[in-house]
Enzyme design. Structure first.
Site, PDB file in Angstrom:
ATOM      1  N   ASN A 163       0.803  -1.238   0.000  1.00 40.40           N
ATOM      2  CA  ASN A 163       0.000   0.000   0.000  1.00 40.40           C
ATOM      3  C   ASN A 163       0.830   1.280   0.000  1.00 40.40           C
ATOM      4  O   ASN A 163       0.404   2.270  -0.587  1.00 40.40           O
ATOM      5  CB  ASN A 163      -1.015  -0.016   1.142  1.00 40.40           C
ATOM      6  CG  ASN A 163      -0.375  -0.096   2.495  1.00 40.40           C
ATOM      7  OD1 ASN A 163       0.669  -0.714   2.661  1.00 40.40           O
ATOM      8  ND2 ASN A 163      -0.976   0.538   3.461  1.00 40.40           N
ATOM      9  N   GLU A 262       3.909  -4.995  12.459  1.00 43.08           N
ATOM     10  CA  GLU A 262       3.055  -3.817  12.232  1.00 43.08           C
ATOM     11  C   GLU A 262       1.852  -4.287  11.435  1.00 43.08           C
ATOM     12  O   GLU A 262       1.964  -4.582  10.240  1.00 43.08           O
ATOM     13  CB  GLU A 262       3.834  -2.752  11.454  1.00 43.08           C
ATOM     14  CG  GLU A 262       4.965  -2.137  12.232  1.00 43.08           C
ATOM     15  CD  GLU A 262       4.501  -1.281  13.391  1.00 43.08           C
ATOM     16  OE1 GLU A 262       3.327  -0.859  13.394  1.00 43.08           O
ATOM     17  OE2 GLU A 262       5.303  -1.049  14.305  1.00 43.08           O
ATOM     18  N   CYS A 296      -2.964   1.463   6.708  1.00 39.98           N
ATOM     19  CA  CYS A 296      -3.244   0.831   8.012  1.00 39.98           C
ATOM     20  C   CYS A 296      -3.751   1.845   9.010  1.00 39.98           C
ATOM     21  O   CYS A 296      -4.543   1.515   9.880  1.00 39.98           O
ATOM     22  CB  CYS A 296      -1.978   0.163   8.533  1.00 39.98           C
ATOM     23  SG  CYS A 296      -0.586   1.297   8.644  1.00 39.98           S
TER      24      CYS A 296
HETATM   25  P1  NAD Z   1      -0.819  -9.135   3.567  1.00 45.23           P
HETATM   26  O1  NAD Z   1      -0.726  -9.582   4.988  1.00 45.23           O
HETATM   27  O2  NAD Z   1      -1.682  -9.866   2.659  1.00 45.23           O
HETATM   28  O3  NAD Z   1       0.642  -9.146   2.907  1.00 45.23           O
HETATM   29  C1  NAD Z   1       1.745  -8.477   3.484  1.00 45.23           C
HETATM   30  C2  NAD Z   1       3.008  -9.215   3.117  1.00 45.23           C
HETATM   31  O4  NAD Z   1       2.994 -10.486   3.755  1.00 45.23           O
HETATM   32  C3  NAD Z   1       3.162  -9.498   1.619  1.00 45.23           C
HETATM   33  O5  NAD Z   1       4.522  -9.365   1.269  1.00 45.23           O
HETATM   34  C4  NAD Z   1       2.719 -10.945   1.502  1.00 45.23           C
HETATM   35  O6  NAD Z   1       3.260 -11.611   0.396  1.00 45.23           O
HETATM   36  C5  NAD Z   1       3.245 -11.507   2.808  1.00 45.23           C
HETATM   37  N1  NAD Z   1       2.581 -12.720   3.288  1.00 45.23           N
HETATM   38  C6  NAD Z   1       1.307 -13.114   3.100  1.00 45.23           C
HETATM   39  N2  NAD Z   1       1.093 -14.312   3.689  1.00 45.23           N
HETATM   40  C7  NAD Z   1       2.260 -14.662   4.282  1.00 45.23           C
HETATM   41  C8  NAD Z   1       2.683 -15.785   5.054  1.00 45.23           C
HETATM   42  N3  NAD Z   1       1.865 -16.799   5.332  1.00 45.23           N
HETATM   43  N4  NAD Z   1       3.954 -15.815   5.519  1.00 45.23           N
HETATM   44  C9  NAD Z   1       4.794 -14.793   5.257  1.00 45.23           C
HETATM   45  N5  NAD Z   1       4.463 -13.727   4.510  1.00 45.23           N
HETATM   46  C10 NAD Z   1       3.204 -13.645   4.037  1.00 45.23           C
HETATM   47  O7  NAD Z   1      -1.179  -7.584   3.639  1.00 45.23           O
HETATM   48  P2  NAD Z   1      -1.384  -6.575   2.416  1.00 45.23           P
HETATM   49  O8  NAD Z   1      -2.695  -6.881   1.774  1.00 45.23           O
HETATM   50  O9  NAD Z   1      -0.159  -6.542   1.561  1.00 45.23           O
HETATM   51  O10 NAD Z   1      -1.446  -5.187   3.191  1.00 45.23           O
HETATM   52  C11 NAD Z   1      -2.603  -4.727   3.809  1.00 45.23           C
HETATM   53  C12 NAD Z   1      -2.581  -5.018   5.295  1.00 45.23           C
HETATM   54  O11 NAD Z   1      -1.359  -4.543   5.863  1.00 45.23           O
HETATM   55  C13 NAD Z   1      -3.683  -4.301   6.042  1.00 45.23           C
HETATM   56  O12 NAD Z   1      -4.202  -5.139   7.045  1.00 45.23           O
HETATM   57  C14 NAD Z   1      -2.949  -3.119   6.666  1.00 45.23           C
HETATM   58  O13 NAD Z   1      -3.567  -2.576   7.799  1.00 45.23           O
HETATM   59  C15 NAD Z   1      -1.623  -3.710   6.987  1.00 45.23           C
HETATM   60  N6  NAD Z   1      -0.603  -2.662   7.091  1.00 45.23           N
HETATM   61  C16 NAD Z   1      -0.099  -2.338   8.319  1.00 45.23           C
HETATM   62  C17 NAD Z   1       0.813  -1.299   8.437  1.00 45.23           C
HETATM   63  C18 NAD Z   1       1.373  -0.895   9.787  1.00 45.23           C
HETATM   64  O14 NAD Z   1       2.388  -0.185   9.818  1.00 45.23           O
HETATM   65  N7  NAD Z   1       0.760  -1.282  10.895  1.00 45.23           N
HETATM   66  C19 NAD Z   1       1.229  -0.599   7.299  1.00 45.23           C
HETATM   67  C20 NAD Z   1       0.677  -0.962   6.059  1.00 45.23           C
HETATM   68  C21 NAD Z   1      -0.231  -1.999   5.964  1.00 45.23           C
END
Ligand code: NAD
Length: 494
Positions: A163, A262, A296
């Protein structure tokens, strides 16, 4: 093995089809590939290799080999490389803006913040090389000196989301490297370039030694899972959804790597009875719709006192309906495309279900391709679909409350605890409410989307563990070592 088709260019139409391991670009060969698509046109931009578990193992081996020598460099040398990355991000501003727009639908307001914020952030991270400091402690043993040192943890695995990809990858990568660690980075599939391969090119151009940064593009369940599970990872810095974060945390703990997590949010924007309506509406508009609400820390719910409710909803819906939707390459556009079909469908489903549950659609609600109109819903209760889920889109449910206690109760009625905002013309009253909200970050008379490099960023409850930025990330990416020196013969009991 064939040679990868990689060039030195930093541009959307450069060749990006390689993994970056041990300072070498690795061709896709017979690996599966990930089709990275422009969310505005849905045209393919690049086919990047989907790293296998063996690729991740090779990346960790390279990172482990390179780390000791990197940690032995002077802080000056490490800071110089990281500062050069900041300079390059500035030098390639136009190309990077383009990349963010074309790969991830970043409109001008997001490009401004992601580009400018990253430069400031990386400059700050360069200073970390000098800021990991220990101390001397008294001893109860005569003649003993106690020395406390901060040392690099070793290898940091970084897994990042799509994002705000350049910023959210580099906020872990730059501090880790400045502090003498090496890194294995797995960007999100959708932002394999701006969250991953771009960083490889920048650090390579800045003169980082081979193996200190390795970038493995790939899927979450394969490459991401291996990064989190690899026995040589010492910290796993994960940014993404709470569901994936839970798996990553378990995998990291299993081999005693420290999980820095995070995760998601469901952030309330609380408008108290004595709020300045103009300010509350202006803040609410930015906080809900910046980056199409795919943040997020964006406002997920508007909690508005019943005495202001109708006027707030009317003015807010009017502002929302005026926001220009379209191609992010047009500087006037505020609402670009949603990243992909499944995110869009989930969000439209939340809207439909919330209306079925009794809410009123004030504006928006429609999708065209990956574009979703800014959507405002009234007569919402906290248990409706768009309110109790992290909708991650340009959707603003407005919920009434009758007094400050009820506002706090509603704000806290979620499993998340990332960010919140509170509006009141009485700053003391707003502060009292802010103190009672369970969130890692609360902003008075502002909105929820705030990040500064030197203040702690992170959440409570299911929004994560640990804090990014400043001295907090220095603590997470270094470990404490106690060395004692006995300066005179010690008396033992036997
Ligand atoms: P996601 O959890 O689908 O993916 C994030 C990352 O994790 C990607 O690189 C993905 O390939 C990887 N991933 C997915 N499954 C995994 C697994 N089983 N093991 C290891 N890695 C895995 O999230 P998204 O759709 O990319 O992002 C949106 C989410 O991220 C929302 O929930 C948002 O709130 C959160 N987010 C949090 C912050 C923060 O700083 N707190 C910042 C940005 C986004």
């Amino acid at each position: 093995m064939s040679e990868p088709d990689i060039d030195q260019q930093i541009a959307i139409d450069a060749a990006w089809n390689g993994l970056y391991v041990d300072g070498e670009w690795v061709a896709p060969d017979d690996r599966d590939t990930i089709d990275v698509r422009n969310p505005t046109t849905r045209e393919s931009i690049a086919e990047v290799p989907a790293a296998s578990s063996e690729d991740v193992d090779r990346a960790f081996a390279a990172a482990t080999r390179a780390q000791g020598e990197w940690a032995d460099t002077t802080p000056d040398e490490r800071a110089a490389v990281v500062r050069e990355v900041a300079n390059l991000i500035d030098e390639y501003e136009a190309e990077i803006r383009d990349l963010l727009a074309v790969e991830t639908g970043a409109t001008k307001p997001r490009q401004d913040i992601e580009h400018g914020g990253t430069v400031t952030f990386v400059h700050d991270a360069a200073s970390f090389a000098f800021r990991a400091s220990g101390g001397h402690n008294q001893s109860k043993i005569p003649g003993k000196e106690n020395i406390i040192q901060r040392e690099p943890v070793g290898v940091v695995g970084v897994i990042s989301p799509w994002n705000v990809p350049m910023k959210l990858s580099i906020r872990a990568v730059a501090p880790a490297i400045a502090l003498g660690n090496s890194v294995v980075l797995k960007p999100a599939e959708e932002s394999s370039i701006s969250g991953g391969l771009l960083l490889a090119k920048l650090f390579e151009k800045a003169g980082l030694p081979d193996g200190v940064l390795n970038v493995v593009t790939g899927t979450g369940p394969e490459a991401g899972d291996r990064v989190a599970s690899h026995p040589d990872g010492d910290v796993i810095a994960f940014t993404g959804s709470t569901g994936a974060g839970r798996l990553v945390g378990h995998n990291a703990i299993d081999h005693f790597a420290f999980p820095a997590l995070e995760l998601g949010g469901n952030n309330p924007h609380v408008v108290l009875a004595d709020a300045d309506l103009d300010e509350a509406v202006a803040a609410g508009t930015f906080g809900s719709f910046w980056n199409q609400g795919q943040v997020c820390i964006s406002i997920n719910r508007h909690l508005v006192h019943e005495s202001l409710y109708d006027e707030y909803a009317e003015r807010f819906a009017e502002r929302a309906s005026e926001l220009k939707v379209g191609d992010p390459l047009d500087d006037e556009v505020v609402i670009g495309p949603i990243i992909n079909e499944s995110q869009r469908d989930e969000m439209l489903d939340y809207i439909d279900r919330t209306v079925e549950q009794g809410a009123t659609l004030e504006t928006g609600g429609e999708g065209d391709g990956l574009f979703v109109e800014p959507t405002v819903l009234t007569n919402v209760t906290n248990d409706m679909a768009a309110a109790c889920n992290e909708h991650f889109g340009p959707v603003a449910p407005i919920i009434p409350f009758s007094d400050d206690d009820e506002a706090v109760e509603l704000a806290n009625d979620t499993e998340y605890g990332l960010a919140a905002s509170v509006h009141s013309t009485d700053r003391g009253r707003a502060r009292d409410v802010a103190d009672r909200i369970d969130a890692g970050m609360v902003h008075v008379n502002d909105q929820t989307v705030n990040v500064e490099p030197h203040v702690p960023f992170g959440g409570v409850k299911d929004s994560g563990m640990g804090r990014y930025n400043g001295k907090w990330i220095i603590d997470e990416f270094t470990q404490t070592k106690w060395t004692s020196i006995q300066r005179e013969p010690r008396e033992y009991p036997f």
